[in-house]
Each structure stands twice: as C-alpha cells, then as structure tokens.
Design a protein around this motif. Structure first.
Motif, PDB file in Angstrom:
ATOM      1  N   SER A   1       0.821  -1.220   0.000  1.00 22.98           N
ATOM      2  CA  SER A   1       0.000   0.000   0.000  1.00 22.98           C
ATOM      3  C   SER A   1       0.854   1.270   0.000  1.00 22.98           C
ATOM      4  CB  SER A   1      -0.971  -0.005   1.184  1.00 22.98           C
ATOM      5  OG  SER A   1      -0.295  -0.004   2.415  1.00 22.98           O
ATOM      6  N   GLU A   2       2.106   1.178   0.424  1.00 24.10           N
ATOM      7  CA  GLU A   2       3.019   2.335   0.379  1.00 24.10           C
ATOM      8  C   GLU A   2       3.401   2.695  -1.055  1.00 24.10           C
ATOM      9  OE1 GLU A   2       3.913  -0.588   1.922  1.00 24.10           O
ATOM     10  OE2 GLU A   2       3.573  -0.070   4.009  1.00 24.10           O
ATOM     11  N   LYS A   3       3.173   1.758  -1.969  1.00 18.56           N
ATOM     12  CA  LYS A   3       3.547   1.951  -3.375  1.00 18.56           C
ATOM     13  C   LYS A   3       2.350   2.254  -4.270  1.00 18.56           C
ATOM     14  CE  LYS A   3       7.873   0.592  -2.731  1.00 18.56           C
ATOM     15  NZ  LYS A   3       9.002   1.445  -2.872  1.00 18.56           N
ATOM     16  N   ILE A   4       1.183   2.468  -3.663  1.00 16.87           N
ATOM     17  CA  ILE A   4      -0.026   2.785  -4.430  1.00 16.87           C
ATOM     18  C   ILE A   4      -0.499   4.166  -3.998  1.00 16.87           C
ATOM     19  CG2 ILE A   4      -2.413   2.141  -4.960  1.00 16.87           C
ATOM     20  CD1 ILE A   4      -1.659  -0.752  -4.198  1.00 16.87           C
ATOM     21  N   THR A   5      -0.580   5.098  -4.946  1.00 12.80           N
ATOM     22  CA  THR A   5      -1.043   6.449  -4.638  1.00 12.80           C
ATOM     23  C   THR A   5      -2.503   6.611  -5.045  1.00 12.80           C
ATOM     24  OG1 THR A   5      -0.470   7.420  -6.784  1.00 12.80           O
ATOM     25  CG2 THR A   5       1.279   7.370  -5.097  1.00 12.80           C
ATOM     26  N   LEU A   6      -3.093   7.664  -4.533  1.00 14.90           N
ATOM     27  CA  LEU A   6      -4.462   7.988  -4.954  1.00 14.90           C
ATOM     28  C   LEU A   6      -4.502   8.301  -6.442  1.00 14.90           C
ATOM     29  CD1 LEU A   6      -5.794  10.133  -1.977  1.00 14.90           C
ATOM     30  CD2 LEU A   6      -6.204   7.715  -2.481  1.00 14.90           C
ATOM     31  N   LEU A   7      -3.418   8.850  -6.969  1.00 14.82           N
ATOM     32  CA  LEU A   7      -3.364   9.106  -8.415  1.00 14.82           C
ATOM     33  C   LEU A   7      -3.396   7.791  -9.195  1.00 14.82           C
ATOM     34  CD1 LEU A   7      -3.164  11.187 -10.678  1.00 14.82           C
ATOM     35  CD2 LEU A   7      -0.667  11.048 -10.477  1.00 14.82           C
ATOM     36  N   ASP A   8      -2.734   6.755  -8.682  1.00 14.98           N
ATOM     37  CA  ASP A   8      -2.797   5.443  -9.337  1.00 14.98           C
ATOM     38  C   ASP A   8      -4.238   4.953  -9.425  1.00 14.98           C
ATOM     39  OD1 ASP A   8       0.037   5.272  -9.528  1.00 14.98           O
ATOM     40  OD2 ASP A   8       0.166   4.324  -7.547  1.00 14.98           O
ATOM     41  N   VAL A   9      -4.989   5.141  -8.343  1.00 13.59           N
ATOM     42  CA  VAL A   9      -6.386   4.698  -8.322  1.00 13.59           C
ATOM     43  C   VAL A   9      -7.216   5.535  -9.295  1.00 13.59           C
ATOM     44  CG1 VAL A   9      -8.428   4.285  -6.880  1.00 13.59           C
ATOM     45  CG2 VAL A   9      -6.138   3.870  -5.945  1.00 13.59           C
ATOM     46  N   LEU A  10      -6.963   6.835  -9.328  1.00 13.00           N
ATOM     47  CA  LEU A  10      -7.662   7.694 -10.298  1.00 13.00           C
ATOM     48  C   LEU A  10      -7.383   7.224 -11.713  1.00 13.00           C
ATOM     49  CD1 LEU A  10      -9.273  10.306 -11.061  1.00 13.00           C
ATOM     50  CD2 LEU A  10      -7.061  11.442 -11.152  1.00 13.00           C
ATOM     51  N   HIS A  11      -6.121   6.982 -12.030  1.00  8.16           N
ATOM     52  CA  HIS A  11      -5.761   6.534 -13.378  1.00  8.16           C
ATOM     53  C   HIS A  11      -6.401   5.193 -13.720  1.00  8.16           C
ATOM     54  CE1 HIS A  11      -1.951   9.188 -14.041  1.00  8.16           C
ATOM     55  NE2 HIS A  11      -3.054   9.879 -13.930  1.00  8.16           N
ATOM     56  N   ALA A  12      -6.545   4.319 -12.725  1.00  7.80           N
ATOM     57  CA  ALA A  12      -7.166   3.015 -12.971  1.00  7.80           C
ATOM     58  C   ALA A  12      -8.588   3.173 -13.498  1.00  7.80           C
ATOM     59  CB  ALA A  12      -7.173   2.176 -11.695  1.00  7.80           C
ATOM     60  N   GLY A  13      -9.320   4.104 -12.936  1.00  5.18           N
ATOM     61  CA  GLY A  13     -10.711   4.288 -13.348  1.00  5.18           C
ATOM     62  C   GLY A  13     -10.895   5.236 -14.512  1.00  5.18           C
ATOM     63  N   GLU A  14     -10.111   6.279 -14.543  1.00  2.42           N
ATOM     64  CA  GLU A  14     -10.284   7.304 -15.575  1.00  2.42           C
ATOM     65  C   GLU A  14      -9.441   7.056 -16.811  1.00  2.42           C
ATOM     66  OE1 GLU A  14     -12.642   9.721 -15.470  1.00  2.42           O
ATOM     67  OE2 GLU A  14     -13.228   8.666 -13.655  1.00  2.42           O
ATOM     68  N   GLN A  15      -8.461   6.163 -16.707  1.00  2.00           N
ATOM     69  CA  GLN A  15      -7.614   5.781 -17.834  1.00  2.00           C
ATOM     70  C   GLN A  15      -7.023   6.988 -18.548  1.00  2.00           C
ATOM     71  OE1 GLN A  15     -10.633   3.556 -19.690  1.00  2.00           O
ATOM     72  NE2 GLN A  15     -10.470   1.872 -18.270  1.00  2.00           N
ATOM     73  N   ASP A  16      -6.530   7.929 -17.756  1.00  4.62           N
ATOM     74  CA  ASP A  16      -5.844   9.130 -18.247  1.00  4.62           C
ATOM     75  C   ASP A  16      -6.716  10.061 -19.097  1.00  4.62           C
ATOM     76  OD1 ASP A  16      -3.450   8.662 -16.919  1.00  4.62           O
ATOM     77  OD2 ASP A  16      -2.704   7.383 -18.528  1.00  4.62           O
ATOM     78  N   ARG A  17      -8.019   9.916 -18.981  1.00  2.00           N
ATOM     79  CA  ARG A  17      -8.892  10.894 -19.638  1.00  2.00           C
ATOM     80  C   ARG A  17      -8.780  12.201 -18.868  1.00  2.00           C
ATOM     81  NH1 ARG A  17     -12.933   6.424 -19.676  1.00  2.00           N
ATOM     82  NH2 ARG A  17     -13.428   7.191 -17.626  1.00  2.00           N
ATOM     83  N   PRO A  18      -8.859  13.326 -19.557  1.00  2.00           N
ATOM     84  CA  PRO A  18      -8.820  14.598 -18.829  1.00  2.00           C
ATOM     85  C   PRO A  18     -10.044  14.725 -17.922  1.00  2.00           C
ATOM     86  CG  PRO A  18      -9.264  14.972 -21.172  1.00  2.00           C
ATOM     87  CD  PRO A  18      -9.001  13.501 -20.992  1.00  2.00           C
ATOM     88  N   LEU A  19      -9.852  15.391 -16.792  1.00  2.00           N
ATOM     89  CA  LEU A  19     -10.950  15.560 -15.856  1.00  2.00           C
ATOM     90  C   LEU A  19     -11.942  16.611 -16.330  1.00  2.00           C
ATOM     91  CD1 LEU A  19      -8.968  15.434 -12.501  1.00  2.00           C
ATOM     92  CD2 LEU A  19     -10.203  13.591 -13.647  1.00  2.00           C
ATOM     93  N   PHE A  20     -11.457  17.562 -17.104  1.00  2.00           N
ATOM     94  CA  PHE A  20     -12.310  18.645 -17.603  1.00  2.00           C
ATOM     95  C   PHE A  20     -12.345  18.601 -19.118  1.00  2.00           C
ATOM     96  CE2 PHE A  20     -10.296  20.283 -13.691  1.00  2.00           C
ATOM     97  CZ  PHE A  20     -11.424  20.437 -12.914  1.00  2.00           C
ATOM     98  N   ARG A  21     -13.531  18.702 -19.676  1.00  4.62           N
ATOM     99  CA  ARG A  21     -13.668  18.788 -21.129  1.00  4.62           C
ATOM    100  C   ARG A  21     -13.621  20.251 -21.531  1.00  4.62           C
ATOM    101  NH1 ARG A  21     -17.739  15.767 -24.255  1.00  4.62           N
ATOM    102  NH2 ARG A  21     -16.529  16.817 -25.830  1.00  4.62           N
ATOM    103  N   THR A  22     -12.687  20.564 -22.382  1.00  5.34           N
ATOM    104  CA  THR A  22     -12.552  21.948 -22.839  1.00  5.34           C
ATOM    105  C   THR A  22     -12.661  22.046 -24.355  1.00  5.34           C
ATOM    106  OG1 THR A  22     -10.145  21.748 -22.920  1.00  5.34           O
ATOM    107  CG2 THR A  22     -11.117  22.593 -20.872  1.00  5.34           C
ATOM    108  N   ASP A  23     -13.079  20.986 -24.987  1.00  2.00           N
ATOM    109  CA  ASP A  23     -13.155  20.956 -26.451  1.00  2.00           C
ATOM    110  C   ASP A  23     -14.555  21.249 -26.989  1.00  2.00           C
ATOM    111  OD1 ASP A  23     -14.266  18.632 -25.463  1.00  2.00           O
ATOM    112  OD2 ASP A  23     -13.399  17.345 -27.011  1.00  2.00           O
ATOM    113  N   LEU A  24     -15.386  21.860 -26.162  1.00  2.00           N
ATOM    114  CA  LEU A  24     -16.745  22.158 -26.593  1.00  2.00           C
ATOM    115  C   LEU A  24     -16.739  23.260 -27.645  1.00  2.00           C
ATOM    116  CD1 LEU A  24     -18.440  22.116 -23.086  1.00  2.00           C
ATOM    117  CD2 LEU A  24     -18.281  20.257 -24.747  1.00  2.00           C
ATOM    118  N   THR A  25     -17.592  23.101 -28.617  1.00  2.00           N
ATOM    119  CA  THR A  25     -17.693  24.113 -29.669  1.00  2.00           C
ATOM    120  C   THR A  25     -18.971  24.913 -29.484  1.00  2.00           C
ATOM    121  OG1 THR A  25     -18.782  22.544 -31.138  1.00  2.00           O
ATOM    122  CG2 THR A  25     -16.387  22.714 -31.318  1.00  2.00           C
TER     123      THR A  25
END
Length: 140
Positions: free
Chosen positions: A74-98
């Motif tokens: 557990s010392e080698k697992i960060t909250l960012l690792d868990v975020l990446h597991a679920g979000e798969q590096d998708r941006p958190l904010f969509r800014t490509d709206l037209t």
C-alpha cells in the motif's frame, strides 16, 4: 460537478484490502465480501476490481480460494494510481466544446479557461500523487 462515485469506491476497496493485509489477512478477499463490507453493489464492485486489475494495482484469482488482493504494498499505491485506474488518463475537464462564438476575444477566453482548468487538474493530480494508500490507513 462531481467526479464519479466509483473513484471514491475504488479508493475504499484498495484501503479495505490494505487494512486486511495489515491485520494479517494474506489470502484473497472475495469481491462479494468487499461489496458487502463497503456497501457497493456487486456488479459495481466487479467493474472496480477489473479496472484496478488492468492498472496492476490488484491481482485476482478464480475459484473457491479466489478473490482479490493488492499487487504491491500500500506504500507503493497512490491515490493518483487509483484515479488513473478508473479514468484511464482521460482529462478531468472537457474543454473541447464548440459553440457559435468565434473570433479573437472568444478564442482567447476559451484558451484561458482551458489553461486554468488544466492547471487545476495538474494541482489535483500532484496532490493525489503525494498520498499513498498507506497514508490513509496507518496511524489512525
């Protein structure tokens, strides 16, 4: 705006397993047990475990003695690792709206908004990267 509940649930799953390990439980924990203990619907727990497995944070085993356990301490697992597991590096904010507004000023505003949101995302990710699962469950 809220982030997916599954992020909080995924963190709870990893912390639950880490606490079990700390208590001396070294076997695999069933997904059914996780779901019941954490109040997560079994199908949701299964999807979370699949995401965590794909990310290499947990390992699973089939069968009567099967289940889930941490793939690393557990010392080698960060909250960012868990975020990446679920979000798969998708941006958190969509800014490509037209929209219909074009030209110099709307484009400058759109770029400024996108830059501010990117900076906010970077700051949040830096904070998550600085917190391990062990930080959450130890010394409580």
């Amino acid at each position: 705006m809220t982030y997916p509940l599954t992020l909080t649930q995924a963190i709870a799953v990893v912390v639950y397993i880490a606490v079990k390990v700390e208590e001396g439980f070294t076997d695999f924990i069933s997904t059914r047990e996780l779901a019941a203990a954490l109040g997560i619907a079994p199908p949701t727990a299964t999807k979370i475990v699949q995401s965590l497995t794909r990310a290499g944070l947990v390992e699973t085993r089939e069968g009567a003695k099967g289940g889930i356990r941490l793939a690393r301490p557990s010392e080698k697992i960060t909250l960012l690792d868990v975020l990446h597991a679920g979000e798969q590096d998708r941006p958190l904010f969509r800014t490509d709206l037209t929209h219909a507004l074009t030209g110099g000023r709307p484009d400058v505003i759109r770029r400024r908004v996108a830059e501010n949101l990117r900076q906010a995302e970077d700051a949040m990710k830096a904070s998550l990267a600085g917190t391990t699962i062990a930080d959450l469950h130890r010394n409580t």
